[in-house]
Write an enzyme that holds these catalytic residues in place. Structure first.
Site, PDB file in Angstrom:
ATOM      1  N   LYS A  53       0.837  -1.209   0.000  1.00  0.00           N
ATOM      2  CA  LYS A  53       0.000   0.000   0.000  1.00  0.00           C
ATOM      3  C   LYS A  53       0.868   1.254   0.000  1.00  0.00           C
ATOM      4  O   LYS A  53       0.629   2.203  -0.754  1.00  0.00           O
ATOM      5  CB  LYS A  53      -0.956  -0.017   1.215  1.00  0.00           C
ATOM      6  CG  LYS A  53      -2.069  -1.038   1.052  1.00  0.00           C
ATOM      7  CD  LYS A  53      -2.908  -1.257   2.303  1.00  0.00           C
ATOM      8  CE  LYS A  53      -3.903  -2.405   2.062  1.00  0.00           C
ATOM      9  NZ  LYS A  53      -4.755  -2.749   3.199  1.00  0.00           N
ATOM     10  N   GLN A  97      -5.316  -1.837   9.406  1.00  0.00           N
ATOM     11  CA  GLN A  97      -5.128  -3.141   8.774  1.00  0.00           C
ATOM     12  C   GLN A  97      -5.745  -4.234   9.652  1.00  0.00           C
ATOM     13  O   GLN A  97      -5.502  -4.286  10.859  1.00  0.00           O
ATOM     14  CB  GLN A  97      -3.621  -3.392   8.544  1.00  0.00           C
ATOM     15  CG  GLN A  97      -3.299  -4.598   7.702  1.00  0.00           C
ATOM     16  CD  GLN A  97      -3.804  -4.489   6.260  1.00  0.00           C
ATOM     17  OE1 GLN A  97      -3.897  -3.407   5.698  1.00  0.00           O
ATOM     18  NE2 GLN A  97      -4.143  -5.617   5.672  1.00  0.00           N
ATOM     19  N   ASP A 120     -11.506   2.404   3.563  1.00  0.00           N
ATOM     20  CA  ASP A 120     -11.860   0.981   3.436  1.00  0.00           C
ATOM     21  C   ASP A 120     -13.374   0.806   3.386  1.00  0.00           C
ATOM     22  O   ASP A 120     -13.879  -0.239   2.997  1.00  0.00           O
ATOM     23  CB  ASP A 120     -11.361   0.197   4.667  1.00  0.00           C
ATOM     24  CG  ASP A 120     -10.048  -0.517   4.438  1.00  0.00           C
ATOM     25  OD1 ASP A 120      -9.727  -0.835   3.275  1.00  0.00           O
ATOM     26  OD2 ASP A 120      -9.340  -0.756   5.439  1.00  0.00           O
TER      27      ASP A 120
HETATM   28  N1  GUN Z   1      -7.135  -7.214   5.690  1.00  0.00           N
HETATM   29  C1  GUN Z   1      -7.403  -7.952   4.607  1.00  0.00           C
HETATM   30  N2  GUN Z   1      -7.962  -7.194   3.633  1.00  0.00           N
HETATM   31  C2  GUN Z   1      -8.034  -5.943   4.133  1.00  0.00           C
HETATM   32  C3  GUN Z   1      -8.508  -4.720   3.590  1.00  0.00           C
HETATM   33  O1  GUN Z   1      -9.003  -4.617   2.462  1.00  0.00           O
HETATM   34  N3  GUN Z   1      -8.411  -3.642   4.429  1.00  0.00           N
HETATM   35  C4  GUN Z   1      -7.899  -3.730   5.675  1.00  0.00           C
HETATM   36  N4  GUN Z   1      -7.871  -2.623   6.412  1.00  0.00           N
HETATM   37  N5  GUN Z   1      -7.464  -4.852   6.196  1.00  0.00           N
HETATM   38  C5  GUN Z   1      -7.526  -5.954   5.421  1.00  0.00           C
END
Ligand code: GUN
Length: 285
Positions: A53, A97, A120
């Site tokens: 990211k 996350q 998200d």
């Molecule tokens: N863990 C697995 N996929 C994601 C996601 O799309 N966003 C976040 N914040 N955590 C994750």
């Protein structure tokens, strides 16, 4: 006839190039898009995702910062960090996350993020907005899938869509988004009785279960669009999706590969949401 491959990597590159232009335009006007990522503990997969990211942000001129906490941290300390970021005008997107350590209440944490910075779209308000057809920012993985369908001109309205998997991150929001676009939606799980009877009806089949090879050629309709969200590490070290790609590609109309299908789109839509959130701040200021 062999299916047309939906190349997520290529579509992601195209979308990211347009996003970079939007970010540069914001920067010229004195507003650099900013994303803050919070990570708790040392889950290796989460670390890899967060690194992707950060790297992706750099490439499209988005400022990013990572706030790392040990797994022993108290929830209040993380909530205080989110509060600071909510008030920080340099930060337009915040994500925590997942998964969080067991002593955390994930809903409480994601719902402490300012609604307009929730890139998200996991905040319960934004989940409700999606249910009622009023979402401001769409959850990244299903949003990326919609973009892939759109780039290939695949019709959604009036089609039978079947989703296998009911996660909050993929299955549930994907169902709502396809429903909103006029599909007739069936939600299954890997345990659904006679799963094949449902999947064979699908014009659009989205699979997100984490079970390698769950979907075989006899389970799909000829000419269907097959979207594979699974990323599974096999004992031989190779990556595989939830769909048996080699056999299904001979029967489907369109299919996403693993890797190089849905994966690259998820981070792309995170970048898109961060830029969108920044543009909205300008519009509102
Ligand atoms: N863990 C697995 N996929 C994601 C996601 O799309 N966003 C976040 N914040 N955590 C994750």
């Amino acid at each position: 006839m062999s299916a047309e491959i939906i190349n997520g990597k290529l579509i992601a590159q195209e979308v990211r190039s347009a996003l970079k232009t939007r970010a540069e335009s914001l920067i010229e006007r004195g507003m650099r898009p900013g994303l803050a990522v919070i990570i708790v503990g040392d889950d290796p997969a989460s670390n890899i995702y967060v690194n992707y990211k950060v790297k992706a942000c750099r490439k499209v001129c988005i400022h990013s910062e990572v706030h790392r906490f040990p797994s022993s941290v108290g929830q209040d300390e993380v909530l205080a960090c989110i509060q600071d970021l909510n008030e920080n005008p340099q930060i337009h997107g915040i994500l925590v996350q997942l998964p969080l350590p067991a002593h955390f209440d994930s809903n409480k944490v994601t719902t402490s993020i300012a609604i307009e910075k929730d890139v998200d779209s996991f905040h319960l308000y934004n989940v409700g907005a999606l249910v009622s057809g009023n979402a401001a920012l769409l959850p990244c993985t299903p949003y990326g899938i919609l973009v892939m369908l759109d780039k290939h001109g695949i019709q959604i309205e009036g089609q039978q869509a079947v989703i296998v998997g009911r996660s909050n991150i993929v299955g549930k929001p994907m169902s709502l988004m396809l429903l909103e676009k006029g599909a007739t939606v069936t939600i299954c799980t890997s345990k659904t009785k006679d799963l094949a009877a449902h999947t064979r009806n699908a014009d659009i089949l989205v699979v997100a279960t984490g079970r390698p090879g769950l979907i075989t050629a006899d389970m799909v309709k000829a000419g269907a669009t097959i979207i594979d969200v699974g990323i599974n590490r096999l004992p031989n070290g190779k990556l595989a999706g939830d769909v048996d790609f080699e056999s299904v590609k001979e029967k489907a109309g369109y299919i996403t590969p693993v890797p190089g299908g849905v994966g690259p789109m998820t981070i792309t839509m995170l970048l898109s949401n961060t830029i969108e959130a920044t543009e909205r701040t300008r519009a509102g200021s």
